[in-house]
Design a protein around this motif. Sequence first.
Motif, PDB file in Angstrom:
ATOM      1  N   ALA A  44     -11.902  -3.441  12.939  1.00 10.18           N
ATOM      2  CA  ALA A  44     -12.976  -3.347  14.499  1.00 10.18           C
ATOM      3  C   ALA A  44     -13.181  -4.115  14.981  1.00 10.18           C
ATOM      4  O   ALA A  44     -13.190  -4.593  15.809  1.00 10.18           O
ATOM      5  CB  ALA A  44     -14.129  -2.785  13.270  1.00 10.18           C
ATOM      6  N   THR A  45     -13.229  -5.749  14.136  1.00 12.94           N
ATOM      7  CA  THR A  45     -12.971  -7.085  14.465  1.00 12.94           C
ATOM      8  C   THR A  45     -12.381  -7.825  15.314  1.00 12.94           C
ATOM      9  O   THR A  45     -12.449  -9.154  16.064  1.00 12.94           O
ATOM     10  CB  THR A  45     -14.091  -7.991  14.167  1.00 12.94           C
ATOM     11  N   ARG A  46     -10.851  -7.417  14.807  1.00 13.16           N
ATOM     12  CA  ARG A  46      -9.849  -8.239  14.915  1.00 13.16           C
ATOM     13  C   ARG A  46      -9.656  -9.802  14.761  1.00 13.16           C
ATOM     14  O   ARG A  46      -8.960 -10.567  15.471  1.00 13.16           O
ATOM     15  CB  ARG A  46      -9.706  -8.006  16.424  1.00 13.16           C
ATOM     16  N   VAL A  47     -10.520  -9.882  13.715  1.00 17.49           N
ATOM     17  CA  VAL A  47     -10.330 -10.886  12.612  1.00 17.49           C
ATOM     18  C   VAL A  47      -9.651 -10.993  11.983  1.00 17.49           C
ATOM     19  O   VAL A  47      -9.651  -9.691  10.762  1.00 17.49           O
ATOM     20  CB  VAL A  47     -12.214 -11.337  12.175  1.00 17.49           C
ATOM     21  N   ALA A  48      -9.201 -11.873  11.452  1.00 16.16           N
ATOM     22  CA  ALA A  48      -8.127 -11.844  10.533  1.00 16.16           C
ATOM     23  C   ALA A  48      -8.914 -11.863   8.868  1.00 16.16           C
ATOM     24  O   ALA A  48     -10.133 -11.798   8.856  1.00 16.16           O
ATOM     25  CB  ALA A  48      -6.728 -13.425   9.662  1.00 16.16           C
ATOM     26  N   GLN A  49      -8.405 -10.551   8.170  1.00 26.23           N
ATOM     27  CA  GLN A  49      -8.730 -10.924   6.515  1.00 26.23           C
ATOM     28  C   GLN A  49      -9.213 -11.956   5.268  1.00 26.23           C
ATOM     29  O   GLN A  49     -10.507 -11.788   5.192  1.00 26.23           O
ATOM     30  CB  GLN A  49      -8.342  -9.378   5.941  1.00 26.23           C
ATOM     31  N   ARG A  50      -8.397 -12.690   5.932  1.00 31.41           N
ATOM     32  CA  ARG A  50      -8.950 -14.425   5.021  1.00 31.41           C
ATOM     33  C   ARG A  50      -9.756 -14.881   5.593  1.00 31.41           C
ATOM     34  O   ARG A  50     -10.332 -15.583   4.729  1.00 31.41           O
ATOM     35  CB  ARG A  50      -7.850 -14.439   5.350  1.00 31.41           C
ATOM     36  N   GLN A  51      -9.797 -14.586   6.770  1.00 32.09           N
ATOM     37  CA  GLN A  51     -11.407 -15.679   7.930  1.00 32.09           C
ATOM     38  C   GLN A  51     -12.765 -14.240   7.307  1.00 32.09           C
ATOM     39  O   GLN A  51     -13.667 -14.854   7.332  1.00 32.09           O
ATOM     40  CB  GLN A  51     -10.958 -15.681   9.348  1.00 32.09           C
ATOM     41  N   LEU A  52     -12.452 -12.746   7.335  1.00 27.24           N
ATOM     42  CA  LEU A  52     -13.573 -12.433   6.789  1.00 27.24           C
ATOM     43  C   LEU A  52     -14.008 -12.891   5.034  1.00 27.24           C
ATOM     44  O   LEU A  52     -15.225 -13.199   4.541  1.00 27.24           O
ATOM     45  CB  LEU A  52     -13.069 -10.874   7.223  1.00 27.24           C
ATOM     46  N   GLU A  53     -12.928 -12.998   4.368  1.00 26.46           N
ATOM     47  CA  GLU A  53     -12.770 -13.362   2.994  1.00 26.46           C
ATOM     48  C   GLU A  53     -13.941 -14.517   2.958  1.00 26.46           C
ATOM     49  O   GLU A  53     -14.728 -15.227   2.207  1.00 26.46           O
ATOM     50  CB  GLU A  53     -11.642 -13.203   2.692  1.00 26.46           C
ATOM     51  N   ALA A  54     -13.991 -15.510   3.992  1.00 33.36           N
ATOM     52  CA  ALA A  54     -14.331 -16.752   3.892  1.00 33.36           C
ATOM     53  C   ALA A  54     -15.471 -16.454   3.606  1.00 33.36           C
ATOM     54  O   ALA A  54     -16.246 -17.243   3.386  1.00 33.36           O
ATOM     55  CB  ALA A  54     -13.142 -17.962   4.501  1.00 33.36           C
ATOM     56  N   ILE A  55     -15.416 -16.002   5.437  1.00 31.92           N
ATOM     57  CA  ILE A  55     -17.024 -15.616   5.435  1.00 31.92           C
ATOM     58  C   ILE A  55     -18.055 -15.048   4.502  1.00 31.92           C
ATOM     59  O   ILE A  55     -19.068 -15.928   4.010  1.00 31.92           O
ATOM     60  CB  ILE A  55     -17.632 -14.778   6.871  1.00 31.92           C
ATOM     61  N   GLU A  56     -17.214 -14.511   3.558  1.00 31.41           N
ATOM     62  CA  GLU A  56     -17.778 -13.752   2.209  1.00 31.41           C
ATOM     63  C   GLU A  56     -18.531 -14.625   0.699  1.00 31.41           C
ATOM     64  O   GLU A  56     -19.615 -14.370   0.609  1.00 31.41           O
ATOM     65  CB  GLU A  56     -17.749 -12.470   1.780  1.00 31.41           C
ATOM     66  N   ARG A  57     -17.691 -15.584   1.295  1.00 37.45           N
ATOM     67  CA  ARG A  57     -18.325 -17.046  -0.124  1.00 37.45           C
ATOM     68  C   ARG A  57     -18.554 -17.622   0.557  1.00 37.45           C
ATOM     69  O   ARG A  57     -18.640 -18.652   0.048  1.00 37.45           O
ATOM     70  CB  ARG A  57     -16.124 -16.858  -0.972  1.00 37.45           C
ATOM     71  N   GLU A  58     -18.956 -17.683   1.775  1.00 35.70           N
ATOM     72  CA  GLU A  58     -19.501 -18.449   2.407  1.00 35.70           C
ATOM     73  C   GLU A  58     -18.921 -19.782   2.418  1.00 35.70           C
ATOM     74  O   GLU A  58     -19.197 -21.211   2.005  1.00 35.70           O
ATOM     75  CB  GLU A  58     -20.693 -18.876   2.126  1.00 35.70           C
ATOM     76  N   ASP A  59     -16.885 -19.788   2.263  1.00 40.17           N
ATOM     77  CA  ASP A  59     -16.197 -21.047   3.029  1.00 40.17           C
ATOM     78  C   ASP A  59     -16.227 -21.215   4.266  1.00 40.17           C
ATOM     79  O   ASP A  59     -14.774 -21.145   4.619  1.00 40.17           O
ATOM     80  CB  ASP A  59     -15.428 -20.901   1.115  1.00 40.17           C
ATOM     81  N   TYR A  60     -16.813 -22.160   4.545  1.00 39.12           N
ATOM     82  CA  TYR A  60     -16.930 -22.239   5.647  1.00 39.12           C
ATOM     83  C   TYR A  60     -15.496 -23.558   6.178  1.00 39.12           C
ATOM     84  O   TYR A  60     -15.215 -23.209   7.141  1.00 39.12           O
ATOM     85  CB  TYR A  60     -18.120 -22.390   6.138  1.00 39.12           C
ATOM     86  N   ALA A  61     -15.621 -24.156   5.426  1.00 42.59           N
ATOM     87  CA  ALA A  61     -14.805 -25.251   5.273  1.00 42.59           C
ATOM     88  C   ALA A  61     -12.882 -24.434   5.499  1.00 42.59           C
ATOM     89  O   ALA A  61     -12.626 -25.221   5.521  1.00 42.59           O
ATOM     90  CB  ALA A  61     -14.272 -26.215   4.106  1.00 42.59           C
ATOM     91  N   ALA A  62     -12.630 -23.392   5.182  1.00 47.77           N
ATOM     92  CA  ALA A  62     -11.910 -22.342   5.327  1.00 47.77           C
ATOM     93  C   ALA A  62     -10.958 -22.107   6.287  1.00 47.77           C
ATOM     94  O   ALA A  62     -10.561 -21.650   7.214  1.00 47.77           O
ATOM     95  CB  ALA A  62     -11.345 -21.685   4.482  1.00 47.77           C
ATOM     96  N   LEU A  63     -12.342 -22.304   7.553  1.00 50.60           N
ATOM     97  CA  LEU A  63     -12.253 -21.390   8.524  1.00 50.60           C
ATOM     98  C   LEU A  63     -11.843 -22.177  10.345  1.00 50.60           C
ATOM     99  O   LEU A  63     -12.109 -23.169  10.438  1.00 50.60           O
ATOM    100  CB  LEU A  63     -13.791 -21.129   9.503  1.00 50.60           C
ATOM    101  N   PRO A  64     -11.648 -22.178  11.973  1.00 50.72           N
ATOM    102  CA  PRO A  64     -11.315 -23.082  12.277  1.00 50.72           C
ATOM    103  C   PRO A  64     -11.941 -24.499  13.086  1.00 50.72           C
ATOM    104  O   PRO A  64     -11.743 -25.549  13.014  1.00 50.72           O
ATOM    105  CB  PRO A  64     -10.681 -22.854  12.630  1.00 50.72           C
ATOM    106  N   GLY A  65     -13.458 -23.407  12.254  1.00 51.14           N
ATOM    107  CA  GLY A  65     -14.703 -24.510  12.877  1.00 51.14           C
ATOM    108  C   GLY A  65     -15.797 -23.677  12.793  1.00 51.14           C
ATOM    109  O   GLY A  65     -16.230 -22.893  12.555  1.00 51.14           O
ATOM    110  N   ILE A  66     -17.274 -24.898  12.858  1.00 51.73           N
ATOM    111  CA  ILE A  66     -18.478 -24.505  12.794  1.00 51.73           C
ATOM    112  C   ILE A  66     -18.316 -22.882  14.424  1.00 51.73           C
ATOM    113  O   ILE A  66     -18.665 -21.865  13.934  1.00 51.73           O
ATOM    114  CB  ILE A  66     -19.361 -25.530  13.492  1.00 51.73           C
ATOM    115  N   PRO A  67     -17.822 -23.120  15.670  1.00 58.38           N
ATOM    116  CA  PRO A  67     -18.207 -22.266  16.011  1.00 58.38           C
ATOM    117  C   PRO A  67     -17.821 -20.636  15.938  1.00 58.38           C
ATOM    118  O   PRO A  67     -17.501 -19.785  16.249  1.00 58.38           O
ATOM    119  CB  PRO A  67     -17.584 -22.729  17.589  1.00 58.38           C
ATOM    120  N   TYR A  68     -16.435 -21.208  15.646  1.00 60.37           N
ATOM    121  CA  TYR A  68     -15.102 -19.707  14.854  1.00 60.37           C
ATOM    122  C   TYR A  68     -16.216 -19.760  13.951  1.00 60.37           C
ATOM    123  O   TYR A  68     -16.225 -17.553  13.540  1.00 60.37           O
ATOM    124  CB  TYR A  68     -13.866 -20.079  14.774  1.00 60.37           C
TER     125      TYR A  68
END
Length: 299
Positions: A44-68
């Motif tokens: 639905a969002t066209r966001v990679a599943q591993r990045q959605l998992e990082a958001i649920e874990r609140e592991d923001y360091a695994a994402l490309p940056g603050i804006p993303y």
Amino acid sequence: MADEAGIEGTADTVQGALEMDGPGAKLRRAREAKGMSLADVAIATRVAQRQLEAIEREDYAALPGIPYAIGFARAYARAVDLDEVAVASDVRAAVNQSTLGANRYEMFEPADPARVPSRTLAWTAAAIALVVAIGFGVWRAQLLTAPTTQQVSEQQQTAVPASNAAPAGAPPAVAPTTGPVILTAVDDVWLRIYDETGERLKDGLMKKGERYALPDGAKDPMILTGRPQALTVTVGGKTVAPLGPPDRTIADVPISAAALLARQAPPAAATTVAGQAGTSPATAPSPAAAGTTPPASNP
């Protein structure tokens, strides 16, 4: 009364636990309540599943940056019908408290990651734009570059000089035909025609098939062009030789009727027959030279 107080205390405890939950936990519970999997949210969002998992874990360091991190969380919230503004605010606060918050140079947030072009598409578009810009620059440079000294020298050498005087004994020369000078474009070509005062008689692009008649009163008209082979020149209806070699810039080439006809005149004889000039008429050989003696006279 005691039971009611106990129930109210339990509700307050649950509400407090909900309010203390981080944005990742809120998104996960909303997803589960809608019966969606992470794969469904990724589609639905066209966001990679591993990045959605990082958001649920609140592991923001695994994402490309603050804006993303904030942009992905907003897209996730829209997919599960949560308040995206509130979720983005919670993620921003959580990110600022994490190690990722030290990276403050990023100033933009993608409103919708689904609309962000892929890196491959961006590089492809940049490469196409660069090739087009280089091609236009090369074409423009070839069109407007002034001829070099070597090119001007070659153009002058191609002109055939008219003989100042006819050789002795030659038949009188026939007066050359004169008439209007007409230039016809056999292909699209840029040119500039100007007179001895520098006044431009014609300046611009001639389309294929377009004709231009040189004004009768033009004083020593000359031409500048980068594609002389794209022009056919006639004087009094007769075609003359090309103005220059193909795809070579020509400049200051005279195109008056007299100048063009002079280019057609045959070159004078390079040499003369030995003994034709500076010699006296041949005389008859003497009898002595012929090896005979005169007859003796009678007494």
